[in-house]
Design an enzyme around this catalytic site. Sequence first.
Site, PDB file in Angstrom:
ATOM      1  N   PRO A   2     -44.592  64.395  18.116  1.00  0.00           N
ATOM      2  CA  PRO A   2     -45.399  65.110  19.111  1.00  0.00           C
ATOM      3  C   PRO A   2     -46.316  64.182  19.894  1.00  0.00           C
ATOM      4  CG  PRO A   2     -46.135  65.610  16.881  1.00  0.00           C
ATOM      5  CD  PRO A   2     -44.879  64.838  16.750  1.00  0.00           C
ATOM      6  N   GLU A   3     -46.371  64.386  21.196  1.00  0.00           N
ATOM      7  CA  GLU A   3     -47.254  63.613  22.061  1.00  0.00           C
ATOM      8  C   GLU A   3     -48.246  64.581  22.707  1.00  0.00           C
ATOM      9  OE1 GLU A   3     -44.990  60.911  24.554  1.00  0.00           O
ATOM     10  OE2 GLU A   3     -43.491  60.657  23.000  1.00  0.00           O
ATOM     11  N   HIS A  98     -42.565  71.745   1.838  1.00  0.00           N
ATOM     12  CA  HIS A  98     -43.391  70.585   2.152  1.00  0.00           C
ATOM     13  C   HIS A  98     -44.776  70.969   2.658  1.00  0.00           C
ATOM     14  CE1 HIS A  98     -40.128  67.835   1.355  1.00  0.00           C
ATOM     15  NE2 HIS A  98     -39.330  68.629   2.054  1.00  0.00           N
ATOM     16  N   ARG A 116     -42.627  64.331   5.811  1.00  0.00           N
ATOM     17  CA  ARG A 116     -42.708  62.897   5.499  1.00  0.00           C
ATOM     18  C   ARG A 116     -44.125  62.433   5.190  1.00  0.00           C
ATOM     19  NH1 ARG A 116     -38.967  60.352  10.086  1.00  0.00           N
ATOM     20  NH2 ARG A 116     -39.278  58.426   8.945  1.00  0.00           N
TER      21      ARG A 116
END
Length: 283
Positions: A2-3, A98, A116
Amino acid sequence: MPELPEVEVLARHLRPLLRGKTIRGVNVRRAKVLKPTSPQQFRRALIGAKFINLSRRGKYLLFQLRAPGRKAPVTLLGHLGMTGRIFLARKNESLPRHAAVVLDLGRENFIYEDTRYFGRLTLDVSAVGKLGPEPLGDDFQSALFAESLKRSRQAIKVRLLDQTLVAGIGNIYASEALFRARISPRTSARRLGRLQVARLWRAIRGVLAEAVECGSTVPLNFGGGRSDGLFYFGRAPGAADYYEERLRVYDRAGRPCLNCGGPIKRIKQAARSTFYCPRCQCA
Ligand SMILES: [Zn+2]
């Protein structure tokens, strides 16, 4: 990853859902994402606190909370890293595998999920102090931008990823802005001429503003489930495919340039992929 546009769209989505909600319980399942805050500090600061606002700075989310018995608001910083998601889910839904942090908001859970664990949800906000100007704000000025580019020998694509130069641009929008400005990603930052810098400055603002606009109008899926690459959080089921028109060079290696028809090329710069048109971006 994501930016700025994806984080902005997420902030706009979450802001009204969170305002006024009180945190009743804190469940830390992966202490790593809180670092350097400890789970004890995290719990102490947040239990009983109420969400009052949510803003974005660069690629960071800044949650403002009011804690009982404290005058100063508490700020919680969120960074989605590579694969993070933040969403609200009803209490009776099972937690994703997660889920790294779960905040109990009463009827709903606030879920920070990260497959992650490269992202952060922390009380340490020091990262924000190091950021350069907001590209869509008034502080991002063409003349100052030109000056900081003059001080660097780095390739312009690599330079744009430096969050102290301008905040919020990542691999996707760096390629997109350079394509729009017709500048080769390999050109050394300090070799860019005045007109090129002015074009790049406009292109950065243009591609980011359009991506925010696109993400605000396309139906998106902010919850769990697979991302399809439109926005990292995925497109809502049944929504039309806007992906093709949204990104003009990124991830289009070998396909025809939308300007000249020549093949888009992919190169590696600082261990990351850059996409560009060698014909349109030759200077
Ligand atoms: Zn081209």
